[in-house]
Design a protein around this motif. Sequence first.
Motif, PDB file in Angstrom:
ATOM      1  N   ARG A  28       3.955 -22.473 -30.810  1.00 35.04           N
ATOM      2  CA  ARG A  28       3.240 -23.657 -31.274  1.00 35.04           C
ATOM      3  C   ARG A  28       1.843 -23.255 -31.750  1.00 35.04           C
ATOM      4  NH1 ARG A  28       4.728 -29.243 -29.367  1.00 35.04           N
ATOM      5  NH2 ARG A  28       2.568 -29.664 -29.918  1.00 35.04           N
ATOM      6  N   TYR A  30       5.401 -31.585 -33.577  1.00 33.22           N
ATOM      7  CA  TYR A  30       6.596 -30.850 -33.995  1.00 33.22           C
ATOM      8  C   TYR A  30       7.832 -31.745 -33.924  1.00 33.22           C
ATOM      9  CZ  TYR A  30       3.927 -26.523 -33.965  1.00 33.22           C
ATOM     10  OH  TYR A  30       3.006 -25.548 -34.242  1.00 33.22           O
ATOM     11  N   HIS A  57       9.608 -27.527 -26.447  1.00 34.64           N
ATOM     12  CA  HIS A  57       8.279 -27.510 -27.046  1.00 34.64           C
ATOM     13  C   HIS A  57       8.173 -28.375 -28.297  1.00 34.64           C
ATOM     14  CE1 HIS A  57       6.856 -24.429 -24.270  1.00 34.64           C
ATOM     15  NE2 HIS A  57       8.028 -23.841 -24.435  1.00 34.64           N
TER      16      HIS A  57
END
Length: 372
Positions: A108, A115, A136
Amino acid sequence: MMQFISHLRNLMRFMLMPKSQRKLTFYSESKNYWAHLEGLVNELLATSDISVCYISSDDEDPGLKLDHPNYHSFKIDDGYIRNWLFENIETDVMVMTMPDLGQYQVKRSKYDVHYVYVQHSLVSLHMAYRKGAFDHYDTIFCAGPHHIKEIRAMEAKYNLPEKNLVEHGYFRLDSIIKETKRRPFRHRAVNEPQHVLIAPSWGSEGTIESGFCINIIDKLIGNGCKVTLRPHPQTIKFSQNRIDEILKKHSENILFNYESNVAGQESLHTSDIMISDWSGAALDYAFGLNKPVIFINVPRKINNEDYQSFGIEPFEVTIRESIGGVMEISELNNIDSFLELPGFGSIEHPVFNCSKSSKKGCLMLREICNAS
């Protein structure tokens, strides 16, 4: 060296763009993923004034050739430059079809980026993907109810914060259905050979990797069938020796065809039946064309050993008997009986927003961009 310099220039070109022009960025690993992103990209360009950036690591990605005043494309590598960019990218929203964000080389950004994960298959998320593959991401675009159920189960089991889950749909299926409706229905002539499309998944125990595929092709061609082999890109990447073995034996045979581009649709529409194993392509084929699938019963493709603890049978397991037949490896000599599986008048499928996924996805991306 020249390629490195070209990628570096593209990196700088992206980084030097005004921030207002790089609020929304798509990343594609290769040409095969344009088939899953193009619906969102085209819908955004057609219905909004948002500037869209598209980064790809493949020279042959059709997304690099799209021309629009609000569209900016960039070719970079899939190594050092890409990894540095991901850690330093300044964009409000990043859209990808790549699992395992934050687990390996691709991290990231150190900046505040939202995202979004877009599905590139209808298969379940808790068996075919590694543990943590989606942890994530902030938003998951889900193709069907099974994806929502699986993500929520993973969040509960691993004590993860709840993600924003969107009932999106699956553009790949939408495009196959649209193309199916465009083509006139074709009956196979009496003397025309049956066309079998072989499109397995990848993995050490897969149909190609195990060496069983060449036996299937031998048998089919020996029986007068036309065969198209369409391996998964990861099989091409990691098991080219198995493919070379098949090509060496059959590439000169007029009944054999090799297809390395899984983004295309021609063989889907011209074939009569598919042979697969645990590939999501089998679900696209059955739901999009109402044609049957023979599933070779190789061991399940398991990338998360925890999957059984969720108490959720994977979608690709439960749907098999409804869209075709399961053939054991020991039944190769009886493959003719499986080739007579009937087609389907209609198959019910649990996919959100069928034929409208791009519109729904575009609306949600605009909302996320406005909130970022």
